[in-house]
Design a protein around this motif. Sequence first.
Motif, PDB file in Angstrom:
ATOM      1  N   GLN A  43       0.801  -1.216   0.000  1.00  0.00           N
ATOM      2  CA  GLN A  43       0.000   0.000   0.000  1.00  0.00           C
ATOM      3  C   GLN A  43       0.841   1.277   0.000  1.00  0.00           C
ATOM      4  N   TRP A  46       0.012   3.622  -2.909  1.00  0.00           N
ATOM      5  CA  TRP A  46      -1.324   4.207  -2.764  1.00  0.00           C
ATOM      6  C   TRP A  46      -1.338   5.249  -1.652  1.00  0.00           C
ATOM      7  N   TYR A  49       0.196   8.343  -2.956  1.00  0.00           N
ATOM      8  CA  TYR A  49      -0.738   8.998  -3.882  1.00  0.00           C
ATOM      9  C   TYR A  49      -1.855   9.682  -3.093  1.00  0.00           C
ATOM     10  N   ASN A  50      -2.388   8.982  -2.113  1.00  0.00           N
ATOM     11  CA  ASN A  50      -3.463   9.532  -1.300  1.00  0.00           C
ATOM     12  C   ASN A  50      -3.050  10.866  -0.693  1.00  0.00           C
ATOM     13  N   GLU A  73     -10.070  -0.880   0.293  1.00  0.00           N
ATOM     14  CA  GLU A  73      -9.063   0.033  -0.252  1.00  0.00           C
ATOM     15  C   GLU A  73      -8.092  -0.632  -1.226  1.00  0.00           C
ATOM     16  N   GLN A  74      -7.460  -1.718  -0.834  1.00  0.00           N
ATOM     17  CA  GLN A  74      -6.448  -2.321  -1.703  1.00  0.00           C
ATOM     18  C   GLN A  74      -7.061  -2.854  -2.992  1.00  0.00           C
ATOM     19  N   ASN A  77      -8.043   0.230  -5.263  1.00  0.00           N
ATOM     20  CA  ASN A  77      -6.942   0.951  -5.917  1.00  0.00           C
ATOM     21  C   ASN A  77      -6.213   0.039  -6.900  1.00  0.00           C
ATOM     22  N   SER A  95       1.649  -0.711  -6.478  1.00  0.00           N
ATOM     23  CA  SER A  95       2.282   0.290  -5.632  1.00  0.00           C
ATOM     24  C   SER A  95       3.139   1.244  -6.465  1.00  0.00           C
ATOM     25  N   TRP A  98       1.013   3.800  -8.449  1.00  0.00           N
ATOM     26  CA  TRP A  98       0.517   4.942  -7.684  1.00  0.00           C
ATOM     27  C   TRP A  98       1.642   5.883  -7.269  1.00  0.00           C
TER      28      TRP A  98
END
Length: 190
Positions: A43, A46, A49-50, A73-74, A77, A95, A98
């Motif tokens: 993650q 992500w 990116y978040n 979530e995973q 995304n 990963s 992102w």
Amino acid sequence: SARRHVKAAPAVAAFAEGAALMVAPVTARNWAVSGDIVLPTAQAGWNFYNANSPESTGWLAEPLGVRNIPRFEQAENSRRAEAALGRTLKPSEVSRFWFRKALEHVVEEPGRFAAMLARKAFLAANGFEILDGYDFYFFRSQSRVLRGVPFGWSLVFALGTAGIALTLARRDWGGAKALLLSFVAVYSGT
């Protein structure tokens, strides 16, 4: 000064070895199960990116409509990354996808990136700990000692910052203090 750094080196090495010993079994399991070398979680891209996307606000957000709920979530995304590239991706590839998307945005809008860093620093230093998992308020509700204490995150933050400033002013940051200061810097940076 140089002598302190030399004395701190074994402690830093021991910390790195301990961290590797904790991460290695999870990484080995991830590789055995998926054939993909992934540290404890895939993650990281992500999460980056978040925090650094065109949609980010400095606060916990849901970019591209991906829900910030671990159970969704995973998968969400990953589906978005695979749809963008038109193929199935390994978790490490998701990963990296992102990470690249966030870095592209940072390069395209460095001013916005700098403003967001300033906003995140302000949010980290404000009087309320931003919730994402267990927080000060949860632990206060579970602790007889903390339950009766009439202070919140702002006092914890102020005292912690004062302690760091005093440690740095005394130039006494070797050994265990170096590890703690490194943790605070890395945690705040992320």
